[in-house]
Design a protein around this motif. Structure first.
Motif, PDB file in Angstrom:
ATOM      1  N   PRO A  61       2.346-143.029 -91.156  1.00  0.00           N
ATOM      2  CA  PRO A  61       2.854-141.815 -90.511  1.00  0.00           C
ATOM      3  C   PRO A  61       4.377-141.729 -90.372  1.00  0.00           C
ATOM      4  N   ASN A  62       5.066-142.840 -90.568  1.00  0.00           N
ATOM      5  CA  ASN A  62       6.505-142.851 -90.287  1.00  0.00           C
ATOM      6  C   ASN A  62       7.254-141.876 -91.177  1.00  0.00           C
ATOM      7  N   GLY A  63       8.094-141.062 -90.542  1.00  0.00           N
ATOM      8  CA  GLY A  63       8.891-140.087 -91.273  1.00  0.00           C
ATOM      9  C   GLY A  63       8.241-138.717 -91.379  1.00  0.00           C
ATOM     10  N   TYR A  64       7.058-138.580 -90.803  1.00  0.00           N
ATOM     11  CA  TYR A  64       6.302-137.323 -90.882  1.00  0.00           C
ATOM     12  C   TYR A  64       5.850-136.880 -89.493  1.00  0.00           C
ATOM     13  N   ASN A  65       5.608-135.573 -89.384  1.00  0.00           N
ATOM     14  CA  ASN A  65       4.995-135.030 -88.182  1.00  0.00           C
ATOM     15  C   ASN A  65       4.020-133.935 -88.577  1.00  0.00           C
ATOM     16  N   PRO A  83      14.291-141.035-100.105  1.00  0.00           N
ATOM     17  CA  PRO A  83      13.721-141.253-101.447  1.00  0.00           C
ATOM     18  C   PRO A  83      12.325-141.871-101.422  1.00  0.00           C
ATOM     19  N   SER A  84      12.036-142.668-100.398  1.00  0.00           N
ATOM     20  CA  SER A  84      10.711-143.292-100.293  1.00  0.00           C
ATOM     21  C   SER A  84       9.596-142.272-100.068  1.00  0.00           C
ATOM     22  N   GLN A  85       9.979-141.052 -99.741  1.00  0.00           N
ATOM     23  CA  GLN A  85       8.979-139.996 -99.529  1.00  0.00           C
ATOM     24  C   GLN A  85       8.698-139.202-100.801  1.00  0.00           C
ATOM     25  N   THR A  86       9.339-139.581-101.885  1.00  0.00           N
ATOM     26  CA  THR A  86       8.990-139.006-103.184  1.00  0.00           C
ATOM     27  C   THR A  86       7.548-139.377-103.495  1.00  0.00           C
TER      28      THR A  86
END
Lengths: 112, 112
Positions: A61-65, A83-86
């Motif tokens: 879940p980290n970086g998202y809501n 970039p890790s969310q690509t």
């Protein structure tokens, strides 16, 4: 019935930008899920919801809501893109946790 | 942590060859088992599912899977593959009301 729809289909973000991935279902399902799919990694659960007003964290879940104000909509928010969310993001829904999940067409996100 | 293992990451077959894709899981007790397929550029679709009863499950497009409880396995089979079966195949497991856990996927390439 459209089933599960996702917008946008493709998006390129710069590091630090924010965006919302939209997911809408017309199947009147209570359960909704957000996954990310990375090559060779399968699908990882980001967040899920068992009904309007109820959300919970998944595996990554980290970086998202998320929010779930209606049965139909389950938007996923990226506040500070990295970039890790690509990845390719899939929304899914099911009537009960035992039944098959129905997937949307996906959103391909690139963060540069 | 509960996990799902797909040991074959890439499989290449000629048309008419037989297919068996392995899936093992680490859950104890009663589980729900699924195989999903993702054709190139498309979203995941359900091939078949097992909840209880006959451990040999038949799905769409000639696919079947066998649940072997003692081996914690749910292998996918097809007697004769076609070029149109080229896709990525995902095994997924959940237990009761818990969330689905996906394997890392197997890419199948069928050459004509």
């Amino acid at each position: 019935n459209a089933g599960v729809t996702q917008t946008p289909k493709f998006r390129i973000l710069k590091i630090g930008q924010s965006m919302t991935l939209q997911c809408t279902q017309d199947m009147n399902h209570n359960y909704m899920y957000w996954y990310r799919q990375d090559p060779g990694m399968g699908l990882k659960l980001i967040y899920y919801s068992v009904g309007a007003g109820i959300t919970d964290k998944g595996e990554v879940p980290n970086g998202y809501n998320v929010s779930r104000s209606t049965t139909e909509d389950f938007p996923l928010r990226l506040e500070l893109a990295a970039p890790s969310q690509t990845s390719v993001y899939f929304c899914a829904t099911t009537g009960t946790s035992r039944n098959e999940q129905f997937f949307g067409p996906g959103t391909r996100l690139t963060v540069l | 942590a509960q996990s799902v293992s797909q040991h074959n990451h890439h499989v290449i077959l000629s048309e008419a060859a037989s297919l068996e894709l392995g899936c093992n899981y680490s859950y104890g007790g009663t589980v729900n088992l699924f195989w999903y397929v993702q054709y190139p550029g498309q979203h995941l679709q359900l091939l078949l599912k097992y909840f209880s009863g006959d451990p040999l499950v038949k799905g769409i497009k000639g696919f079947e899977a066998e649940f072997i409880k003692s081996k914690f396995s749910f292998n996918l089979r097809k007697p004769s593959v076609q070029w149109s079966d080229t896709a990525e195949y995902f095994c997924a497991v959940n237990k009761g009301f818990q969330k689905l856990v996906f394997g890392t996927g197997t890419r199948l390439l069928v050459s004509p």
